[in-house]
Design a protein around this motif. Structure first.
Motif, PDB file in Angstrom:
ATOM      1  N   GLU A 164      15.957  -3.862  -4.065  1.00  0.00           N
ATOM      2  CA  GLU A 164      15.139  -5.065  -3.899  1.00  0.00           C
ATOM      3  C   GLU A 164      13.668  -4.682  -4.029  1.00  0.00           C
ATOM      4  O   GLU A 164      13.309  -3.516  -3.898  1.00  0.00           O
ATOM      5  CB  GLU A 164      15.396  -5.706  -2.533  1.00  0.00           C
ATOM      6  CG  GLU A 164      15.196  -4.738  -1.394  1.00  0.00           C
ATOM      7  CD  GLU A 164      15.671  -5.330  -0.068  1.00  0.00           C
ATOM      8  OE1 GLU A 164      16.048  -6.506  -0.040  1.00  0.00           O
ATOM      9  OE2 GLU A 164      15.644  -4.601   0.924  1.00  0.00           O
ATOM     10  N   PRO A 165      12.819  -5.667  -4.281  1.00  0.00           N
ATOM     11  CA  PRO A 165      11.394  -5.341  -4.434  1.00  0.00           C
ATOM     12  C   PRO A 165      10.762  -4.932  -3.105  1.00  0.00           C
ATOM     13  O   PRO A 165      11.064  -5.499  -2.068  1.00  0.00           O
ATOM     14  CB  PRO A 165      10.784  -6.657  -4.939  1.00  0.00           C
ATOM     15  CG  PRO A 165      11.730  -7.726  -4.534  1.00  0.00           C
ATOM     16  CD  PRO A 165      13.089  -7.093  -4.510  1.00  0.00           C
ATOM     17  N   THR A 166       9.911  -3.935  -3.169  1.00  0.00           N
ATOM     18  CA  THR A 166       9.107  -3.525  -2.015  1.00  0.00           C
ATOM     19  C   THR A 166       7.688  -3.314  -2.502  1.00  0.00           C
ATOM     20  O   THR A 166       7.407  -3.482  -3.693  1.00  0.00           O
ATOM     21  CB  THR A 166       9.611  -2.205  -1.396  1.00  0.00           C
ATOM     22  OG1 THR A 166       9.296  -1.139  -2.304  1.00  0.00           O
ATOM     23  CG2 THR A 166      11.112  -2.248  -1.144  1.00  0.00           C
ATOM     24  N   TYR A 167       6.815  -2.918  -1.599  1.00  0.00           N
ATOM     25  CA  TYR A 167       5.443  -2.623  -2.006  1.00  0.00           C
ATOM     26  C   TYR A 167       5.415  -1.463  -2.994  1.00  0.00           C
ATOM     27  O   TYR A 167       4.427  -1.272  -3.707  1.00  0.00           O
ATOM     28  CB  TYR A 167       4.595  -2.265  -0.776  1.00  0.00           C
ATOM     29  CG  TYR A 167       4.981  -0.954  -0.164  1.00  0.00           C
ATOM     30  CD1 TYR A 167       5.991  -0.874   0.796  1.00  0.00           C
ATOM     31  CD2 TYR A 167       4.375   0.233  -0.556  1.00  0.00           C
ATOM     32  CE1 TYR A 167       6.374   0.337   1.334  1.00  0.00           C
ATOM     33  CE2 TYR A 167       4.748   1.447  -0.023  1.00  0.00           C
ATOM     34  CZ  TYR A 167       5.749   1.487   0.920  1.00  0.00           C
ATOM     35  OH  TYR A 167       6.140   2.689   1.441  1.00  0.00           O
ATOM     36  N   MET A 217       0.847  -1.206   0.000  1.00  0.00           N
ATOM     37  CA  MET A 217       0.000   0.000   0.000  1.00  0.00           C
ATOM     38  C   MET A 217       0.875   1.247   0.000  1.00  0.00           C
ATOM     39  O   MET A 217       1.848   1.334   0.732  1.00  0.00           O
ATOM     40  CB  MET A 217      -0.910  -0.026   1.220  1.00  0.00           C
ATOM     41  CG  MET A 217      -1.944   1.074   1.205  1.00  0.00           C
ATOM     42  SD  MET A 217      -3.078   0.918   2.586  1.00  0.00           S
ATOM     43  CE  MET A 217      -4.133  -0.408   2.037  1.00  0.00           C
ATOM     44  N   ALA A 218       0.518   2.147  -0.826  1.00  0.00           N
ATOM     45  CA  ALA A 218       1.349   3.343  -0.998  1.00  0.00           C
ATOM     46  C   ALA A 218       1.228   4.287   0.209  1.00  0.00           C
ATOM     47  O   ALA A 218       0.187   4.341   0.846  1.00  0.00           O
ATOM     48  CB  ALA A 218       0.919   4.081  -2.253  1.00  0.00           C
ATOM     49  N   PRO A 219       2.287   4.997   0.489  1.00  0.00           N
ATOM     50  CA  PRO A 219       2.268   5.900   1.645  1.00  0.00           C
ATOM     51  C   PRO A 219       1.400   7.125   1.388  1.00  0.00           C
ATOM     52  O   PRO A 219       1.226   7.549   0.252  1.00  0.00           O
ATOM     53  CB  PRO A 219       3.732   6.298   1.803  1.00  0.00           C
ATOM     54  CG  PRO A 219       4.289   6.187   0.412  1.00  0.00           C
ATOM     55  CD  PRO A 219       3.563   5.046  -0.229  1.00  0.00           C
ATOM     56  N   LEU A 220       0.872   7.675   2.453  1.00  0.00           N
ATOM     57  CA  LEU A 220       0.082   8.904   2.336  1.00  0.00           C
ATOM     58  C   LEU A 220       0.966  10.139   2.310  1.00  0.00           C
ATOM     59  O   LEU A 220       0.558  11.192   1.838  1.00  0.00           O
ATOM     60  CB  LEU A 220      -0.886   9.024   3.517  1.00  0.00           C
ATOM     61  CG  LEU A 220      -2.299   8.467   3.289  1.00  0.00           C
ATOM     62  CD1 LEU A 220      -3.154   8.711   4.501  1.00  0.00           C
ATOM     63  CD2 LEU A 220      -2.932   9.075   2.047  1.00  0.00           C
ATOM     64  N   THR A 221       2.165  10.016   2.857  1.00  0.00           N
ATOM     65  CA  THR A 221       3.077  11.163   2.892  1.00  0.00           C
ATOM     66  C   THR A 221       4.300  10.857   2.037  1.00  0.00           C
ATOM     67  O   THR A 221       5.326  10.411   2.527  1.00  0.00           O
ATOM     68  CB  THR A 221       3.528  11.469   4.331  1.00  0.00           C
ATOM     69  OG1 THR A 221       3.994  10.221   4.919  1.00  0.00           O
ATOM     70  CG2 THR A 221       2.398  12.012   5.159  1.00  0.00           C
ATOM     71  N   SER A 235       6.687   8.795  -7.643  1.00  0.00           N
ATOM     72  CA  SER A 235       5.664   9.715  -8.161  1.00  0.00           C
ATOM     73  C   SER A 235       4.288   9.142  -7.866  1.00  0.00           C
ATOM     74  O   SER A 235       4.156   8.019  -7.369  1.00  0.00           O
ATOM     75  CB  SER A 235       5.834   9.915  -9.673  1.00  0.00           C
ATOM     76  OG  SER A 235       5.343   8.781 -10.365  1.00  0.00           O
ATOM     77  N   ASP A 236       3.265   9.902  -8.233  1.00  0.00           N
ATOM     78  CA  ASP A 236       1.893   9.436  -8.015  1.00  0.00           C
ATOM     79  C   ASP A 236       1.545   8.204  -8.861  1.00  0.00           C
ATOM     80  O   ASP A 236       0.508   7.577  -8.639  1.00  0.00           O
ATOM     81  CB  ASP A 236       0.895  10.559  -8.346  1.00  0.00           C
ATOM     82  CG  ASP A 236       0.963  11.684  -7.334  1.00  0.00           C
ATOM     83  OD1 ASP A 236       1.580  11.483  -6.264  1.00  0.00           O
ATOM     84  OD2 ASP A 236       0.406  12.756  -7.616  1.00  0.00           O
ATOM     85  N   LEU A 237       2.395   7.878  -9.822  1.00  0.00           N
ATOM     86  CA  LEU A 237       2.145   6.672 -10.628  1.00  0.00           C
ATOM     87  C   LEU A 237       2.121   5.425  -9.746  1.00  0.00           C
ATOM     88  O   LEU A 237       1.592   4.386 -10.127  1.00  0.00           O
ATOM     89  CB  LEU A 237       3.218   6.524 -11.716  1.00  0.00           C
ATOM     90  CG  LEU A 237       3.259   7.670 -12.739  1.00  0.00           C
ATOM     91  CD1 LEU A 237       4.420   7.474 -13.706  1.00  0.00           C
ATOM     92  CD2 LEU A 237       1.934   7.758 -13.502  1.00  0.00           C
ATOM     93  N   LEU A 238       2.691   5.587  -8.562  1.00  0.00           N
ATOM     94  CA  LEU A 238       2.653   4.519  -7.561  1.00  0.00           C
ATOM     95  C   LEU A 238       1.222   4.160  -7.155  1.00  0.00           C
ATOM     96  O   LEU A 238       0.960   3.032  -6.729  1.00  0.00           O
ATOM     97  CB  LEU A 238       3.431   5.016  -6.331  1.00  0.00           C
ATOM     98  CG  LEU A 238       3.622   4.105  -5.134  1.00  0.00           C
ATOM     99  CD1 LEU A 238       4.358   2.851  -5.543  1.00  0.00           C
ATOM    100  CD2 LEU A 238       4.407   4.848  -4.066  1.00  0.00           C
ATOM    101  N   TYR A 239       0.310   5.099  -7.319  1.00  0.00           N
ATOM    102  CA  TYR A 239      -1.074   4.870  -6.871  1.00  0.00           C
ATOM    103  C   TYR A 239      -1.952   4.224  -7.937  1.00  0.00           C
ATOM    104  O   TYR A 239      -3.170   4.365  -7.907  1.00  0.00           O
ATOM    105  CB  TYR A 239      -1.701   6.185  -6.416  1.00  0.00           C
ATOM    106  CG  TYR A 239      -0.991   6.841  -5.264  1.00  0.00           C
ATOM    107  CD1 TYR A 239      -1.071   6.308  -3.973  1.00  0.00           C
ATOM    108  CD2 TYR A 239      -0.242   7.993  -5.443  1.00  0.00           C
ATOM    109  CE1 TYR A 239      -0.419   6.896  -2.915  1.00  0.00           C
ATOM    110  CE2 TYR A 239       0.415   8.592  -4.383  1.00  0.00           C
ATOM    111  CZ  TYR A 239       0.322   8.041  -3.132  1.00  0.00           C
ATOM    112  OH  TYR A 239       0.965   8.620  -2.082  1.00  0.00           O
ATOM    113  N   ILE A 240      -1.325   3.594  -8.903  1.00  0.00           N
ATOM    114  CA  ILE A 240      -2.102   2.876  -9.921  1.00  0.00           C
ATOM    115  C   ILE A 240      -2.319   1.445  -9.430  1.00  0.00           C
ATOM    116  O   ILE A 240      -1.370   0.698  -9.221  1.00  0.00           O
ATOM    117  CB  ILE A 240      -1.376   2.905 -11.285  1.00  0.00           C
ATOM    118  CG1 ILE A 240      -1.280   4.357 -11.776  1.00  0.00           C
ATOM    119  CG2 ILE A 240      -2.103   2.028 -12.299  1.00  0.00           C
ATOM    120  CD1 ILE A 240      -0.512   4.540 -13.070  1.00  0.00           C
TER     121      ILE A 240
END
Ligand SMILES: [Zn+2]
Length: 269
Positions: free
Chosen positions: A57-60, A1-5, A75-80
């Motif tokens: 290494e791989p992370t969320y 899950m992507a961070p909020l901050t 970047s916000d592309l993480l929220y896809i």
């Protein structure tokens, strides 16, 4: 899950993406909505360095870009989010995010098929995308069946790794039961499973015939030449034998690429 901050200035892609956050800091979900329309396979965004950086290494928060390479998008592309019928394709060889085969229009949710980039996922999850072809449990491609990966675009590094996985499994199966039982499709829709089984059976029959012919040619050889002939026969069988019949059937282009054709990336959409 992507961070909020996040560490980057938001919004990072205000012209093309709207990020929607619901919930609170302890429990939240994010999704992304398209602000633009694109034709099928039109370019949505480039994955540039920077803001992208290679991750050790791989992370969320990473996307796998090659066999041993991972990318922090920063970047916000993480929220896809993931979807089993995604609107986007992450083409990691070209470092492009492109529209899927249906194109894109404003208001569409931005999604991609996580196993199309990820070989291994530390946190598999049960997909709730609700699409007709939902694959259920989503893990890295390594831990998904041929049927689950059927009909969706996969990056080259994933297809290569799957070929290797299936070849290994085929060898193991051939060693234990003569290759007469070759499909790993156990968790897909019934028609796909039946199709995979039929393909597996057809390939197994071919393998048995090849083995029979090889044995026959050995029988006709006497004396000192037999060992060499045997090696040749074995090499021939190895090359032609189906490792994972359903997989080979499904990924024809990859099979050709593996046998030396080093052409451009093939779109298997
Ligand atoms: Zn799904």
């Amino acid at each position: 899950m992507a961070p909020l901050t996040p560490s980057w200035v938001q919004p990072s892609h205000p012209d093309i993406q709207e990020v929607i956050v619901t919930g609170n800091a302890a429990e939240f979900t994010t999704k992304s909505i398209s602000k633009i329309s694109l034709p099928p396979f039109g370019l949505f965004a480039k994955l540039d360095f920077p803001p992208c950086t290679e991750a050790p290494e791989p992370t969320y928060a990473t996307v796998q870009m090659g066999r041993d390479k991972h990318l922090d998008l920063n970047s916000d592309l993480l929220y896809i989010n993931h979807s089993c019928e995604p609107s986007l394709i992450f083409d990691m060889a070209a470092m492009n995010i492109i529209a899927g085969p249906k194109g894109l229009k404003p208001g569409d949710e931005l999604t991609f098929f996580y196993p199309s980039t990820e070989w291994y996922m530390a946190q598999p999850f049960d997909c709730l995308c609700g699409t007709p072809s939902c694959r259920g449990r989503i893990a890295g491609a390594r831990d998904m069946t041929a049927a689950q990966l059927e009909g969706v675009w996969l990056n080259r590094h994933i297809r290569d790794l799957l070929e290797e996985r299936d070849r290994q499994q085929g060898k193991q199966k051939a060693a234990t039961n003569g290759g007469t039982n070759g499909t790993a499709a156990t968790n897909g829709s019934a028609p796909a499973q039946q199709q995979a089984l039929r393909a597996a059976l057809a390939q197994a029959e071919k393998l048995v015939e090849t083995l029979r012919q090889a044995a026959g040619s050995l029988d006709n050889v006497g004396g000192g030449g037999s060992l060499k002939r045997k090696r040749v026969a074995e090499a021939g069988v190895t090359e032609d034998s189906p490792s994972e019949p359903a997989g080979l059937q499904r990924r024809g282009p990859t099979s050709r690429e593996l046998s030396g054709e080093m052409g451009g990336d093939t779109s298997a959409a």
